[in-house]
Design a protein around this motif. Structure first.
Motif, mmCIF file in Angstrom:
data_model
loop_
_atom_site.group_PDB
_atom_site.id
_atom_site.type_symbol
_atom_site.label_atom_id
_atom_site.label_comp_id
_atom_site.label_asym_id
_atom_site.label_seq_id
_atom_site.Cartn_x
_atom_site.Cartn_y
_atom_site.Cartn_z
ATOM 1 N N GLY A 44 0.788 -1.221 0.000
ATOM 2 C CA GLY A 44 0.000 0.000 0.000
ATOM 3 C C GLY A 44 0.821 1.274 0.000
ATOM 4 O O GLY A 44 0.484 2.238 -0.691
ATOM 5 N N HIS A 45 1.901 1.302 0.759
ATOM 6 C CA HIS A 45 2.705 2.518 0.834
ATOM 7 C C HIS A 45 3.334 2.844 -0.517
ATOM 8 O O HIS A 45 3.346 4.009 -0.945
ATOM 9 C CB HIS A 45 3.778 2.371 1.915
ATOM 10 C CG HIS A 45 3.226 2.288 3.305
ATOM 11 N ND1 HIS A 45 2.646 3.368 3.939
ATOM 12 C CD2 HIS A 45 3.146 1.243 4.176
ATOM 13 C CE1 HIS A 45 2.242 3.014 5.148
ATOM 14 N NE2 HIS A 45 2.531 1.722 5.321
ATOM 15 N N HIS A 46 3.863 1.829 -1.182
ATOM 16 C CA HIS A 46 4.451 2.050 -2.508
ATOM 17 C C HIS A 46 3.374 2.484 -3.498
ATOM 18 O O HIS A 46 3.614 3.352 -4.352
ATOM 19 C CB HIS A 46 5.138 0.770 -2.993
ATOM 20 C CG HIS A 46 5.943 0.957 -4.239
ATOM 21 N ND1 HIS A 46 6.181 -0.069 -5.130
ATOM 22 C CD2 HIS A 46 6.546 2.063 -4.773
ATOM 23 C CE1 HIS A 46 6.905 0.392 -6.130
ATOM 24 N NE2 HIS A 46 7.146 1.678 -5.943
ATOM 25 N N ALA A 47 2.176 1.910 -3.377
ATOM 26 C CA ALA A 47 1.077 2.273 -4.275
ATOM 27 C C ALA A 47 0.746 3.756 -4.161
ATOM 28 O O ALA A 47 0.582 4.456 -5.166
ATOM 29 C CB ALA A 47 -0.157 1.431 -3.955
ATOM 30 N N ALA A 64 -6.852 -7.192 -0.240
ATOM 31 C CA ALA A 64 -6.146 -7.878 0.839
ATOM 32 C C ALA A 64 -4.638 -7.653 0.758
ATOM 33 O O ALA A 64 -3.855 -8.596 0.636
ATOM 34 C CB ALA A 64 -6.467 -9.368 0.805
ATOM 35 N N LEU A 65 -4.219 -6.390 0.830
ATOM 36 C CA LEU A 65 -2.788 -6.095 0.856
ATOM 37 C C LEU A 65 -2.254 -6.236 2.281
ATOM 38 O O LEU A 65 -2.970 -5.960 3.238
ATOM 39 C CB LEU A 65 -2.535 -4.668 0.369
ATOM 40 C CG LEU A 65 -2.861 -4.355 -1.085
ATOM 41 C CD1 LEU A 65 -2.729 -2.859 -1.330
ATOM 42 C CD2 LEU A 65 -1.947 -5.133 -2.023
ATOM 43 N N PRO A 66 -1.003 -6.647 2.437
ATOM 44 C CA PRO A 66 -0.425 -6.708 3.786
ATOM 45 C C PRO A 66 -0.149 -5.302 4.313
ATOM 46 O O PRO A 66 0.126 -4.372 3.545
ATOM 47 C CB PRO A 66 0.889 -7.476 3.553
ATOM 48 C CG PRO A 66 1.243 -7.193 2.126
ATOM 49 C CD PRO A 66 -0.062 -7.085 1.389
ATOM 50 N N GLY A 67 -0.239 -5.136 5.632
ATOM 51 C CA GLY A 67 0.043 -3.828 6.218
ATOM 52 C C GLY A 67 -1.072 -2.851 5.915
ATOM 53 O O GLY A 67 -2.177 -2.958 6.452
#
Length: 243
Positions: A44-47, A64-67
């Motif tokens: 998610g952060h990179h996205a 269902a992304l991690p973090g």
């Protein structure tokens, strides 16, 4: 976001977000065949960083992304981007659909899915006219549409109730614009799909009901006694007079 011009899908930017690296690669390859400029992220952060950097026209986002999961990514994305969002979910339940769309997703696809169908849905969304809102016509700016305390400014893409602004997603606004263009006329779910998602949309008509539900909630419209968006059982929806 500015619509990119060109033949087919040339010039459109897509961001594919999935922690399953092979799946993200497959989706990206199908989009590249359609001449999209594609970026991929696996968390998610990179996205969000890529979305800030590249200003995509469409985001394919795994739930269902991690973090930082897909719901939170979508919430944050909506604070700075009006990209179309297609949510990917492995859970085909009504609640997952409702939650995904409530944070600003425009459509959803359940895993396993056909990449060809996914690309078809994306192409259909991107064919929505940018300069003309569904239910409006080319020409001089229209005066706001008024339904009791509700005011729909199509030209400005703004909605007010008693002069208080109501924040809608792009899809919610487009549904309201289509209904308010023909007050009192019943539009079927298929007609609303054709008006908002385009004629070649291949998804489930239930999508209309979910967006209507969110629209009513934001307008403070009681589903049991609605003033603005009226259900006509077995047929579809019509715009009420707001009284």
């Amino acid at each position: 976001m500015t619509a990119h011009q060109g033949g087919g899908s040339a010039g459109y930017r897509a961001l594919v977000v999935d922690d399953e690296v092979p799946l993200a690669g497959v989706v990206a390859s199908y989009l590249k065949r359609e001449h999209f400029e594609v970026s991929t992220a696996h968390n998610g952060h990179h996205a969000l960083a890529l979305a800030w950097e590249n200003d995509p026209d469409v985001v394919v986002l795994d739930l269902a992304l991690p973090g930082l999961d897909g719901l939170e990514v979508c919430r944050q994305l909506r604070t700075f981007s009006d990209a179309y969002v297609v949510m990917l979910t492995a859970r085909d339940t009504e609640m997952d659909t409702i939650v995904g769309l409530s944070v600003g997703a425009d459509d959803y696809v359940t895993k396993p899915f056909s990449p060809r169908e996914l690309v078809a849905r994306i192409r259909a969304m991107l064919r929505r006219p940018r300069s003309v809102t569904p239910g409006s016509e080319v020409g001089p700016a229209q005066p706001p549409r008024v339904f009791g305390p509700l005011r729909v400014d199509v030209a400005g893409r703004q909605v007010f109730i008693d002069d208080d602004p109501i924040m809608l997603t792009r899809t919610e606004f487009d549904v309201l614009a289509a209904l308010s263009a023909r007050p009192g006329v019943v539009l079927s779910r298929r007609q609303l799909l054709d008006a908002v998602w385009t004629h070649d949309y291949v998804g489930n008509e239930h999508l209309v009901d979910v967006h209507i539900g969110h629209l009513r909630r934001k307008l403070g419209d009681d589903p049991a006694a609605p003033r603005f968006v009226i259900t006509v059982r077995g047929v579809g929806y019509r715009m009420g007079d707001g009284q």
